[in-house]
Design an enzyme around this catalytic site. Structure first.
Site, PDB file in Angstrom:
ATOM      1  CG  HIS A 269      -1.845   1.153   1.314  1.00  0.00           C
ATOM      2  ND1 HIS A 269      -3.158   1.092   0.920  1.00  0.00           N
ATOM      3  CD2 HIS A 269      -1.660   2.425   1.731  1.00  0.00           C
ATOM      4  CE1 HIS A 269      -3.723   2.280   1.084  1.00  0.00           C
ATOM      5  NE2 HIS A 269      -2.832   3.114   1.589  1.00  0.00           N
ATOM      6  CD  GLU A 270       1.412   3.611   3.675  1.00  0.00           C
ATOM      7  OE1 GLU A 270       1.600   4.681   3.049  1.00  0.00           O
ATOM      8  OE2 GLU A 270       0.368   3.379   4.314  1.00  0.00           O
ATOM      9  CG  HIS A 273       0.177   6.245  -0.691  1.00  0.00           C
ATOM     10  ND1 HIS A 273      -0.804   7.062  -1.189  1.00  0.00           N
ATOM     11  CD2 HIS A 273      -0.414   5.507   0.284  1.00  0.00           C
ATOM     12  CE1 HIS A 273      -1.956   6.817  -0.541  1.00  0.00           C
ATOM     13  NE2 HIS A 273      -1.738   5.876   0.349  1.00  0.00           N
ATOM     14  CD  GLU A 299      -5.902   5.204   0.336  1.00  0.00           C
ATOM     15  OE1 GLU A 299      -4.972   6.005   0.550  1.00  0.00           O
ATOM     16  OE2 GLU A 299      -6.062   4.161   0.988  1.00  0.00           O
TER      17      GLU A 299
HETATM   18 ZN    ZN Z   1      -3.207   5.226   1.766  1.00  0.00          ZN
END
Ligand code: ZN
Length: 505
Positions: A269-270, A273, A299
């Site tokens: 997830h990170e 980003h 997101e």
């Molecule tokens: Zn996030």
């Protein structure tokens, strides 16, 4: 930059460079606080951050900028809308005009309410009692409402606050999107719940050596294209990502010794980003275009790598051998298909950050409906707990036994009470619409995942999403990339196809 630009444009870039430097310094302080700083440093750090943020706000609201932006008006109109020059002036003007509306008194009251609210929220959590948080939450709501009135709006006070995270978007559009999601997702959760036992995720709940989890997470991060030579990965209590420039991007994760998901999927997830931040063109550094398009767009990138890739069948066909090498005992007798099913188990649960892809949006919808009811004065702040529990019963069929796993679980309201969660779900919806556009251009992407090659998708997102920095509002970006306005169709289609397959619906 070209020497023929008006001198006001050069001056705008100079001032913006200083403003951007101060923002990045403040982000270095945040990163250090959450990954390195001893707790004893917190009082000193609060001072450092307050000073740097005040200087940043002063820089952004300099009177000189008003004169410069006025002078550049006609020049801006002569440049193509999507040119770097026009976009730099346009985005600078938008941010300047918002910043000067907010009096310094309100800025500092909001910042104080944030610090006090955080401690009050921690106390209430310790006592597992929402009523202790109510006075602080009242104050935060009152100040956020004042901020909305100060910024101004036409239809709904939350429009003013939403515009800060999702420029150009209206609350009525969010409501329409959420109604469409609810209509399909509530019955889907119901159908899945009746298939109890169809998916077994016991294999994820074993002992996994912490340092091996960390190394495997880093392998995943590298595989999806995050450049660790121009970034770092560290541990933090709550995973996050931040950038000080496109050439210095930081991500974090956390490790649970008895549960596989948080470390590995937190990392993907990170790093999603992080991929976005590393993909912002270096030429936009120290300009108004240096960020992403919106919180939701950000997101969309994290969810792409965490879910659309990391929770796909192809990903686990390709990555399973690495998992087996790291954890031969834990994976003995498990097939890639069984692992794929396990990481996609759907289960109504109380905690948002642990929610699966299907129920996640319902967690956000509960919060949004409560926020809106408070702003509409249909609900009082002190009634939030009961209203929260009632909505959980209605949408997820479960009721939080205590406040800690209910209304007190998120940090967000301890510092801000607005449309604080909607970007998460908007990001999910955007992610699939972008991904389907990528698949139209590159239909073979999923086969590439099975071979451990994710560069095709990264290349597509770099060219189509990252390359624009914050040039476009999210609605504009969606049209530029996909030719369509934001729509729930692709997302709902994806969710229904994927989970009907897994659960045999
Ligand atoms: Zn996030």
């Amino acid at each position: 930059m070209d020497a023929t630009f008006p001198e006001e444009f050069e001056r705008l870039l100079e001032i913006w460079g200083e403003y951007d430097d101060l923002l990045n310094v403040s982000q270095v302080l945040d990163w250090d606080e959450e990954t390195q700083m001893p707790r004893s440093g917190s009082a000193g750090r609060a001072d450092h951050k307050a000073t740097v943020r005040r200087l940043a706000h002063e820089t952004l609201t300099r009177k000189e900028l008003d004169r410069i932006l006025k002078k550049l008006e006609s020049w801006e109109k002569d440049q193509p809308y999507d040119s770097d020059q026009a976009s730099i002036v346009r985005v600078a003007r938008r941010q300047y005009e918002q910043a000067v509306k907010v009096p310094p008194r309100l800025v500092s009251e909001l910042s104080r309410a944030d610090s006090e609210g955080y401690h009050s929220w921690l106390d209430a959590r310790e006592a597992n009692d929402f009523t202790r948080f109510v006075p602080a939450l009242h104050k935060i709501y009152r100040l956020c409402r004042e901020l909305a009135d100060t910024l101004g709006y036409e239809e709904h006070p939350l429009d003013a606050l939403l515009d800060q995270s999702e420029p150009g978007m209206k609350i009525c559009e969010v409501e329409a999107i959420f109604e469409e999601l609810k209509k399909d997702i509530v019955p889907l959760v119901d159908a899945v719940s009746r298939k109890e036992g169809a998916v077994n995720d016991a294999v994820l709940h074993q002992q996994f050596d912490e340092s091996k989890q960390w190394s495997l997470g880093l392998e995943g991060v590298k595989a999806i294209g995050f450049n660790l030579k121009e970034g770092r990965a560290d541990k933090s209590v709550h995973p996050f990502s931040t950038a000080f420039s496109p050439r210095d991007v930081r991500i974090t994760s956390r490790v649970f010794p008895d549960f596989f998901n948080p470390c590995f999927f937190g990392f993907l997830h990170e790093a999603g980003h992080g991929n976005y931040m590393q993909g912002i063109p270096v030429k936009y550094r120290r300009t108004p275009l240096a960020g992403g398009s919106s919180s939701g767009t950000h997101e969309s990138q994290s969810r792409t790598w965490e879910n659309l890739v990391g929770r796909s069948r192809g990903f686990w066909q390709g990555f399973f051998p690495k998992l087996q090498t790291a954890f031969p005992e834990q994976t003995r007798g498990t097939t890639p298909e069984e692992w794929y099913r396990a990481v996609n188990k759907v289960e109504p649960s109380l905690i948002r950050v642990e929610a699966d892809e299907v129920t996640y949006s319902l967690h956000i919808i509960v919060r949004f409906e409560l926020e809106k009811a408070v702003y509409d004065e249909d609900l009082k702040v002190e009634e939030l707990r009961d209203a929260w529990n009632e909505k959980f019963r209605k949408y997820l069929g479960i009721v939080p036994p205590t406040d800690l796993v209910g209304v007190l679980q998120d940090i967000h309201w301890s510092g801000f009470f607005g449309a604080s969660f909607v970007s998460y779900t908007l990001g999910n919806v955007m992610s699939v619409q972008f991904y389907e556009a990528a698949l139209r251009e590159k239909p073979g992407l999923k086969d590439e995942f099975a071979k451990g090659d994710y560069s095709g998708l990264l290349d597509w997102t770099r060219r189509n999403v990252h390359a624009h920095g914050s040039k476009y509002k999210p609605g504009e970006l969606m049209r530029v990339v996909t030719g369509q306005p934001l729509s729930t169709g692709p997302y709902l289609g994806y969710i229904k196809r994927k989970f009907s397959d897994i659960y045999g619906l």
